[in-house]
Structure formats: structure tokens, C-alpha cells
Design a protein around this motif. Structure first.
Motif, PDB file in Angstrom:
ATOM      1  N   VAL A  77      44.761  37.368 -25.074  1.00  0.00           N
ATOM      2  CA  VAL A  77      45.734  37.921 -24.500  1.00  0.00           C
ATOM      3  C   VAL A  77      45.275  38.284 -23.263  1.00  0.00           C
ATOM      4  CG1 VAL A  77      47.337  39.483 -24.622  1.00  0.00           C
ATOM      5  CG2 VAL A  77      46.713  38.304 -26.785  1.00  0.00           C
ATOM      6  N   VAL A  78      46.105  38.158 -22.038  1.00  0.00           N
ATOM      7  CA  VAL A  78      45.708  38.814 -20.984  1.00  0.00           C
ATOM      8  C   VAL A  78      46.965  39.631 -20.507  1.00  0.00           C
ATOM      9  CG1 VAL A  78      45.517  38.465 -18.267  1.00  0.00           C
ATOM     10  CG2 VAL A  78      44.524  36.861 -20.045  1.00  0.00           C
ATOM     11  N   LEU A  79      46.610  40.944 -20.284  1.00  0.00           N
ATOM     12  CA  LEU A  79      47.588  42.062 -19.747  1.00  0.00           C
ATOM     13  C   LEU A  79      47.391  42.090 -18.241  1.00  0.00           C
ATOM     14  CD1 LEU A  79      46.869  45.059 -22.026  1.00  0.00           C
ATOM     15  CD2 LEU A  79      47.996  43.072 -22.632  1.00  0.00           C
ATOM     16  N   PHE A  80      48.626  41.390 -17.896  1.00  0.00           N
ATOM     17  CA  PHE A  80      48.604  41.250 -16.183  1.00  0.00           C
ATOM     18  C   PHE A  80      49.092  42.240 -15.291  1.00  0.00           C
ATOM     19  CE2 PHE A  80      50.347  38.691 -12.420  1.00  0.00           C
ATOM     20  CZ  PHE A  80      49.163  38.096 -12.180  1.00  0.00           C
ATOM     21  N   GLN A  97      45.080  28.788 -21.758  1.00  0.00           N
ATOM     22  CA  GLN A  97      45.419  28.948 -23.399  1.00  0.00           C
ATOM     23  C   GLN A  97      45.711  30.416 -23.604  1.00  0.00           C
ATOM     24  OE1 GLN A  97      42.489  29.396 -21.717  1.00  0.00           O
ATOM     25  NE2 GLN A  97      41.376  31.440 -22.549  1.00  0.00           N
ATOM     26  N   ALA A  98      45.819  31.455 -23.031  1.00  0.00           N
ATOM     27  CA  ALA A  98      45.930  32.809 -23.181  1.00  0.00           C
ATOM     28  C   ALA A  98      47.474  33.119 -23.352  1.00  0.00           C
ATOM     29  CB  ALA A  98      45.248  33.863 -22.354  1.00  0.00           C
ATOM     30  N   LEU A  99      47.978  33.951 -24.043  1.00  0.00           N
ATOM     31  CA  LEU A  99      49.077  34.682 -23.916  1.00  0.00           C
ATOM     32  C   LEU A  99      49.140  35.624 -22.808  1.00  0.00           C
ATOM     33  CD1 LEU A  99      50.441  35.335 -27.416  1.00  0.00           C
ATOM     34  CD2 LEU A  99      51.546  33.762 -25.847  1.00  0.00           C
ATOM     35  N   VAL A 100      50.005  35.542 -21.749  1.00  0.00           N
ATOM     36  CA  VAL A 100      49.810  36.462 -20.538  1.00  0.00           C
ATOM     37  C   VAL A 100      51.147  37.249 -20.787  1.00  0.00           C
ATOM     38  CG1 VAL A 100      50.098  36.625 -18.346  1.00  0.00           C
ATOM     39  CG2 VAL A 100      49.112  34.763 -19.004  1.00  0.00           C
ATOM     40  N   ILE A 101      50.964  38.602 -20.555  1.00  0.00           N
ATOM     41  CA  ILE A 101      52.002  39.674 -20.813  1.00  0.00           C
ATOM     42  C   ILE A 101      51.965  40.390 -19.365  1.00  0.00           C
ATOM     43  CG2 ILE A 101      52.657  41.942 -22.027  1.00  0.00           C
ATOM     44  CD1 ILE A 101      51.153  40.907 -24.276  1.00  0.00           C
ATOM     45  N   GLU A 120      54.580  30.467 -18.707  1.00  0.00           N
ATOM     46  CA  GLU A 120      55.364  31.346 -18.925  1.00  0.00           C
ATOM     47  C   GLU A 120      54.965  32.583 -19.602  1.00  0.00           C
ATOM     48  OE1 GLU A 120      57.938  28.569 -21.450  1.00  0.00           O
ATOM     49  OE2 GLU A 120      58.815  27.754 -19.564  1.00  0.00           O
ATOM     50  N   ALA A 121      54.909  33.500 -18.709  1.00  0.00           N
ATOM     51  CA  ALA A 121      54.672  34.800 -19.290  1.00  0.00           C
ATOM     52  C   ALA A 121      55.555  35.721 -20.100  1.00  0.00           C
ATOM     53  CB  ALA A 121      53.941  35.906 -18.093  1.00  0.00           C
ATOM     54  N   ILE A 122      55.109  36.649 -20.798  1.00  0.00           N
ATOM     55  CA  ILE A 122      55.777  37.566 -21.655  1.00  0.00           C
ATOM     56  C   ILE A 122      56.156  38.773 -20.706  1.00  0.00           C
ATOM     57  CG2 ILE A 122      56.086  39.088 -23.706  1.00  0.00           C
ATOM     58  CD1 ILE A 122      54.343  36.795 -25.140  1.00  0.00           C
ATOM     59  N   PRO A 123      57.414  39.034 -20.324  1.00  0.00           N
ATOM     60  CA  PRO A 123      57.517  40.430 -19.678  1.00  0.00           C
ATOM     61  C   PRO A 123      57.487  41.651 -20.453  1.00  0.00           C
ATOM     62  CG  PRO A 123      59.635  39.261 -19.890  1.00  0.00           C
ATOM     63  CD  PRO A 123      58.709  38.388 -20.532  1.00  0.00           C
ATOM     64  N   ALA A 124      56.849  42.673 -20.069  1.00  0.00           N
ATOM     65  CA  ALA A 124      56.955  43.932 -20.845  1.00  0.00           C
ATOM     66  C   ALA A 124      57.489  44.851 -19.943  1.00  0.00           C
ATOM     67  CB  ALA A 124      55.284  44.200 -21.191  1.00  0.00           C
ATOM     68  N   VAL A 125      58.388  45.683 -20.342  1.00  0.00           N
ATOM     69  CA  VAL A 125      58.899  46.672 -19.684  1.00  0.00           C
ATOM     70  C   VAL A 125      58.091  48.434 -19.869  1.00  0.00           C
ATOM     71  CG1 VAL A 125      60.861  48.314 -19.190  1.00  0.00           C
ATOM     72  CG2 VAL A 125      60.959  45.760 -19.772  1.00  0.00           C
TER      73      VAL A 125
END
Length: 323
Positions: A77-80, A97-101, A120-125
Motif C-alpha cells: 500500500v502506498v499513501l500518496f 503492484q501496490a494499492l495507491v491511496i 487507478e488510485a483510491i481517493p481518500a478524503v
């Protein structure tokens, strides 16, 4: 699926205040975390740990820290957390390979990440009052919660949302999954447009902004313009009254100053082009006038130009950036 109970490896790319807060909370809970940030913070963290000056605890957290962006390559997981001005450049260094947030301000970062890389990253508010008080010292002043969701209709991302939320919840970070994360992103954008520029221009904390009748009236104008732009562009905002959401932030983060104010104080580039500036540009596209946002955008750009440190390299140029 992440296999959260086995703790995924987490890399925090752009470990400033927001990255150190969430990365620190995860590391404190036993999640293997690597903070990737500026030299002065990395050196302090490696010497003495991350000093977490929180609302409920104060302690030094043992966590790995490095300036080399290639440390993301082994992450699950990468916290972007890089500034919006660095989105495309930093995204090119993300592992496939990582999930990008994306934990950034603004509403278009995940689209820019996909355009630059296909990821395709996951948006975090993100809702948190936090600042770097000194090298390796993160100061928490309010809230500290997340809203996540999937805007792509990606089955892999949707299956992972519960695991991500569980990972954060297990670290004491409230994390809500939304079926309308685009609307949530716009709500946060509207709040940022109301606070960030005025906090920077007035060098004031949030409590003062909402208690002063003149700035409160300006904040209402800015908010109403941003709401009109969102609705004209087809955004479905959450049911909660956006203006009331703006006032509630002033109560919840009374002692906070905006990230824009912190950037100006450091002589750094701000994210104003992705906040009030974005509302102005989008307003032109959808035919909505935005004079209050336009004025704040112009004034912050002027202030930025007069305070920015000449020649300061950006975060990823080359592998580290002096603070």
C-alpha cells in the motif's frame, strides 16, 4: 485482498505533516511503515524516532524513514501524500503492484495519476489538523479521520476498501467507506476553498475565521460559488448542507491553520491552483461566475510569488528535497 491481519507493508510517499500523522498512527499499531520524505525530517526520525505530539498521547514512534523514492517498490500500500503540484511527477515512481491511496487536497488527483501512469488510485478524503512543528515532530491539533471509496468501478479496489478501512480503524484512525466519494471529495474541496486562502492571507487560525463576521461572510460567498460550480458540473454532493459543514470544521479544527498558510510560512509553493484556482477554471467551463474565489486565488498567487524561496527543488527532484 490485502490480508490486513498480517499487516501489509505501507510506504508513505511525501511524508510531511499528513503523511507522518497517518503513517505514524499505523506504525504505532504495528504496521510496517516506511516514511519517504525530506532530508531534515528523515534524519531526525532515524535518529530519535517520529515524535508524535497528539491530542491523546505524546510519544516517540519507531518507524523507518528514507529519502529514496524507490523504497515504494516493495510496498503493498502506498499513501500518496505529495503536494498536488507534484502529482504527475511523483506518480511515475509508483509501483504497479501496490494499492495507491491518494490523500491529497483537490478533486482531480486520481484522474491525473491515471492519466500519467494508468494506475487507478483510491481517493481518500482527509480531515485532520496537523503540522510539522520541527524536524521529525508532528503536531496534531484536531480530528484525524478518513473517507475512502472507488470512483473507477474497479473490482480489485472495491474488494480492498474494507481491508483498508480495517487497517486504519485498527490503528485508531476512523475510516468510512462512501458510495459517493466524488461528492465527499467536493465537500472537502469546498471546505478548503473557504478556509485555506483566507487563513493564509490573514495568518489566522480557523476559530478566528468563523468568529469574525467579515471573514464569515466572505467564506459564505466562496462556498456558495463552489457549490454552484459543483452542481453545474453534475456533481452529486452529500445530503449534508455544505455551508453547515464549513462552519463545523471551524469548531472541530479551531486551533488549526491551513496547509496553504503553512506553505506560505515556509516559502513553499502552495496548492491554491488545485483549490480556489480549480473552482475558477471549472466555473469558466460550466458557465458559473466565481469572483470571490478568483480574488482569493489571485491574492494567494501574489503572496506565493513574494515569499517562495527561489530555486527550492521540488519533492522528487531528484530523490529528496531539503526542507
Amino acid at each position: 485482498m490485502l490480508g490486513v491481519r498480517e499487516h501489509p507493508r505501507v510506504a508513505v510517499l511525501g511524508a510531511g505533516a499528513v503523511g507522518c500523522f497517518f503513517g505514524g498512527m499505523l506504525a504505532r499499531a504495528g504496521v510496517p511503515v516506511t516514511l519517504i520524505g525530506r532530508t531534515r525530517h528523515v534524519d531526525a526520525i532515524n535518529a530519535d524516532g517520529l515524535f508524535f505530539d497528539g491530542l491523546k498521547f505524546q510519544e516517540r514512534i519507531a518507524v523507518s524513514a528514507i529519502t529514496d523514492v524507490s523504497a515504494t517498490r516493495d510496498a503493498d500500500v502506498v499513501l500518496f501524500c505529495v503536494k498536488t503540484v507534484d502529482t504527475e511527477e511523483a506518480a511515475k515512481r509508483l509501483p504497479r503492484q501496490a494499492l495507491v491511496i491518494s490523500m491529497q487536497n483537490g478533486v482531480d488527483n486520481v484522474a491525473r495519476i491515471r492519466s500519467a501512469t494508468g494506475i487507478e488510485a483510491i481517493p481518500a478524503v482527509v480531515y485532520v489538523g496537523v503540522a510539522m512543528a520541527a524536524p521529525g515532530h508532528v503536531k496534531h491539533t484536531g480530528r484525524g479521520d478518513l473517507v475512502i471509496g472507488d470512483i473507477w468501478g474497479n473490482d480489485r479496489l472495491q474488494r480492498s476498501l474494507a481491508d483498508i478501512a480495517e487497517m486504519f480503524e485498527g490503528a485508531g484512525v476512523p475510516c468510512r467507506i462512501s458510495g459517493n466519494v466524488e461528492g465527499e471529495l467536493w465537500t472537502k474541496m469546498i471546505i478548503n476553498c473557504a478556509y485555506n486562502a483566507i487563513s493564509a492571507l490573514g495568518r489566522a487560525k480557523y476559530a478566528l475565521l468563523v468568529s469574525d463576521p467579515l471573514t464569515r461572510d466572505l467564506m459564505r460567498q466562496v462556498t456558495e460559488e463552489a457549490i454552484a460550480v459543483a452542481r453545474a458540473g453534475g456533481v452529486r454532493l452529500p445530503d449534508a448542507d455544505p455551508i453547515e459543514s464549513v462552519w463545523k470544521i471551524g469548531e472541530a479544527l479551531a486551533g488549526a491553520t491551513s496547509s496553504t498558510a503553512q506553505d506560505i510560512a515556509r516559502g513553499s509553493r502552495t496548492e491554491i491552483d488545485s483549490l480556489n484556482g480549480y473552482i475558477v477554471r471549472r466555473g469558466v467551463e460550466v458557465g458559473v461566475a466565481t469572483p470571490a474565489n478568483q480574488t482569493l486565488h489571485a491574492l494567494v498567487k501574489l503572496l506565493e510569488a513574494s515569499t517562495e524561496t527561489a530555486g527550492t527543488p521540488r519533492f522528487l527532484s531528484p530523490q529528496s528535497r531539503p526542507a
